[in-house]
Every structure is written in structure tokens, then in C-alpha cells.
Enzyme design. Structure first.
Site, PDB file in Angstrom:
ATOM      1  CE1 TYR A 102      37.501  89.067  43.417  1.00 55.79           C
ATOM      2  CE2 TYR A 102      35.002  88.585  43.208  1.00 55.79           C
ATOM      3  CZ  TYR A 102      35.999  88.623  42.351  1.00 55.79           C
ATOM      4  OH  TYR A 102      36.273  87.237  42.253  1.00 55.79           O
ATOM      5  CG  HIS A 142      39.684  93.336  40.298  1.00 59.35           C
ATOM      6  ND1 HIS A 142      39.147  92.682  42.165  1.00 59.35           N
ATOM      7  CD2 HIS A 142      40.611  92.154  39.266  1.00 59.35           C
ATOM      8  CE1 HIS A 142      39.123  91.211  41.560  1.00 59.35           C
ATOM      9  NE2 HIS A 142      39.807  91.218  40.613  1.00 59.35           N
TER      10      HIS A 142
END
Length: 380
Positions: free
Chosen positions: A306, A356
């Protein structure tokens, strides 16, 4: 007697000649008529086939029905108060579609096709009473970010929370008379020694992330804050004039903020959290999971599990501000990734976390700069 027949014969021959001529003339007329009918039919067939061919290829644009650039403008997402405006030309487009009073406005369509095709100004970055119900795909994606074994009814949890905080968005639509300038301030070590403090403090909104201390770092990081984005495990007390924007990753985060602003029952999520939080309740906002997924789908394109909190804050600003300036993102001048308030012990710690994708997010930021939507202050 013989003259009679001859006369009769002559009369008969004369009549026969007239009849033959009449028949010959009538046949010629009928032949000409057939030719004209045949030619007309061929012409009609030609015209019909021509128009049919054109229709198969998509038709011919009529200038009085379809202004120049209509195909491009039809892909542009509608901006509040500016729906239906077509892109006519660089000068006229700027004059007609100006969404703010800044030199360059985030909301102006027609500047970048890539940006316009992905940007949705109608999705609220704030979770409110009005958008309390999440689409099922958003809900299941969000609850799997940090899965929990105890089920909760999300609507009931939010309704209890909205008895403690306002539960509404303070942000309006674009205003051509407004120039709302926002500073998104990251925590990179490249802030150290850059002297950006006064520039940061000159903005209308100053958005900071997680710990982000300012005391002792005013010269480089500034001293003012209007929005502070945190999740429960990074939360700290804030001044009364600062909006606390909670970035929730699970339902328990919503239960925690309700508790931290009232009863103080929750002290632990997956880590210890503040039992009570001193912030201005009237300024508390909740980051919308639908907006979270929108960034993951359209912008970071599923790179990483995400988006980072920095990306969430950046796109929050791109949907509520007219001008966005970015500080403290990325590595320092030596390629080190660390916080401006820390000694550089683990220079690569934040670049490859497995959660990430910092490299892809850097490409997105670079694309936003090239599209004229943000300005990066690179630091040192």
C-alpha cells in the site's frame, strides 16, 4: 379501280410509316429513361456506400457540433463548478478552466492528460457521515491491510466516533478567487541545513507526518503546523489549532481514537498506544479508506502493499489545495534515507521496507512535477 387500291395501298403505307416511327421514338424515350434510372440508381448506391463507409470509421466531425479537442476533453475528469468545459486551445483553455487564483492550480484540467485521466476531484479524502458506507471492494481491501480476528460492525463504530468528533469535511470545491497554498512536509534528512523554515511557514496549510518535531528545527523545518497525519502507534499530543488527521489501517484504530478522546479504555493495538490524546476534537479528521485505495489503484498502481504515509498526505493535499509545494521527501544529497532529527545510523532503512515501493513513488512525484501539479524543494 386500280387507282383505288394504289390509293388505298399508299394510304396504308403512309399509315404504316407513321406507326413505325412512333414506335421507334417511344422506344428511344424508354431507353433514355432506363439509362437515367440506372445512372441514378448507381449514384444512389455510391452515395449510400460512401456514407456507410464513413459511419463504420467513426463519422466525420462537424465543427459546429464538436469543438476542437473534444476527444481529449471527454476523458478529463469533471472538476466541481467546471463540468462540461471543453479544451479549445492553450490560452483559451487556461482562461476558461482556471480553478483558482494561483499562477498554477492543481485543479485545472487540460494541462496533463496523464494527470486528468487518473485524478478524481469528486472523491473525498475525509471519512464523514456522508460517505460512511464503504464500497465492498474498498472495505475488504482495507480490513486486510492489518487483519484482525475480532469482527466489528464498521458503521456502528463510526457512528460512535462521530458522536465525539464532527464527522464532516471542512473542504469545499474549487474557488476561482482563492489561492490556497499548501506545504507537504516530509521527514527526510535532506531538510537539515536547507533553511526552508520561513518558506514552509508562509503557506496556508502546513501538513506534517508522524513524529515530525519542529522544536529546535524551526530554521529548516518551520514552526507552524495546520495538519498532522498520524496513525495510533505514532500519535502524539497536538496544539489546539492543529487538525489531527488519523490514518486508520484497521477498525481497532477507529475504536482507539474514540477511546483516546473519551474513556481511555484502549492502551494497546499491535503496540502500546496513548491511552488519552490531547488534540482539538473539533479538528479531528479521519482519512477515507476509499481515498486510500484510490491512490493505491490509480497512482501507485499496486506497487508495494500500500502507499506510504507520505504519498497519502501528498494526494490529500492535491485534492484540497490549489498549490502544493513539497519539502523533505526522498534521500539526502548523499543518497541516505533518514529523518532530519536523527543521526544517520541506517541510511537505507526507509527505502526498501517490503511494504512501500519508494522508487516507484519517486517516479510518481517526478511525473507530478513534470505535469506542473507540484513543486519540489530538494533540500541538501
Amino acid at each position: 379501280a386500280s387507282g383505288g387500291p394504289m390509293l388505298t395501298g399508299g394510304t396504308s403505307v403512309e399509315r404504316g410509316g407513321r406507326t413505325a416511327g412512333a414506335r421507334a421514338g417511344g422506344g428511344g424515350m424508354r431507353c433514355s429513361l432506363r439509362v437515367w434510372v440506372l445512372l441514378g440508381s448507381l449514384g444512389l448506391v455510391f452515395l449510400t456506400s460512401l456514407f456507410f463507409s464513413i459511419s463504420l470509421r467513426g463519422g466525420v466531425g462537424l465543427p459546429y457540433l464538436e469543438p476542437p479537442g473534444w476527444e481529449k476533453s471527454s476523458r478529463v475528469k469533471l472538476v466541481p463548478n467546471y463540468s462540461g468545459v471543453h479544451q479549445l486551445g492553450p490560452l483559451e483553455s487556461t482562461q476558461q478552466q482556471k480553478t483558482c487564483a494561483c499562477p498554477r492550480c492543481v485543479g485545472d484540467p487540460g494541462v496533463s492528460d496523464w494527470f486528468d485521466e487518473n485524478y478524481n476531484p469528486d472523491i473525498s479524502p475525509v471519512w464523514t457521515r456522508d460517505n460512511i458506507q464503504l464500497p465492498s471492494d474498498v472495505y475488504y481491501w482495507w480490513v486486510m491491510l492489518q487483519p484482525q480476528f475480532k469482527p466489528h460492525t464498521i458503521q456502528q463504530v463510526l457512528l460512535r466516533l462521530f458522536q465525539v468528533i464532527p464527522g464532516r469535511s471542512p473542504y469545499g470545491s474549487w474557488d476561482p478567487a482563492r489561492c490556497l497554498r499548501c506545504a507537504v512536509v516530509g521527514n527526510s534528512g535532506n531538510m537539515r541545513g536547507a533553511g526552508y523554515g520561513p518558506t514552509i511557514d508562509s503557506h496556508n496549510y502546513i501538513m506534517r507526518i508522524n513524529l515530525a518535531p519542529t522544536l529546535g528545527y524551526e530554521e529548516d523545518a518551520g514552526s507552524h503546523t495546520t495538519h498532522h497525519f498520524m496513525y495510533p502507534e505514532s500519535a502524539k499530543n497536538l496544539a489546539a489549532n492543529v487538525s489531527f488527521v488519523l490514518v486508520p489501517f484497521k477498525t481497532l484504530d477507529l475504536l482507539w481514537i474514540t477511546s483516546a478522546l473519551s474513556t481511555g479504555q484502549i492502551r494497546f493495538t499491535y503496540a502500546p498506544v496513548k491511552q488519552f490524546l490531547r488534540v482539538d476534537k473539533d479538528k479531528v479528521q479521519i482519512f477515507n479508506p476509499a481515498f486510500f485505495k484510490y491512490i493505491h489503484d490509480r497512482w501507485t498502481r499496486h506497487h508495494g502493499r500500500y502507499p506510504s504515509t507520505g504519498m497519502l498526505v501528498l494526494f490529500f493535499a492535491l485534492h484540497v489545495c490549489d498549490e502544493v509545494n513539497v519539502f523533505g521527501f526522498g534521500a539526502d544529497g548523499r543518497g541516505n534515507w533518514h529523518h532530519y532529527w536523527e543521526q544517520n545510523r541506517y541510511s537505507g532503512e526507509f527505502r526498501k521496507t517490503g511494504v512501500h515501493d519508494a522508487d516507484y513513488e519517486a517516479l510518481i512525484i517526478d511525473s507530478l512535477v513534470k505535469a506542473g501539479k507540484i513543486t519540489i524543494f530538494p533540500g541538501k
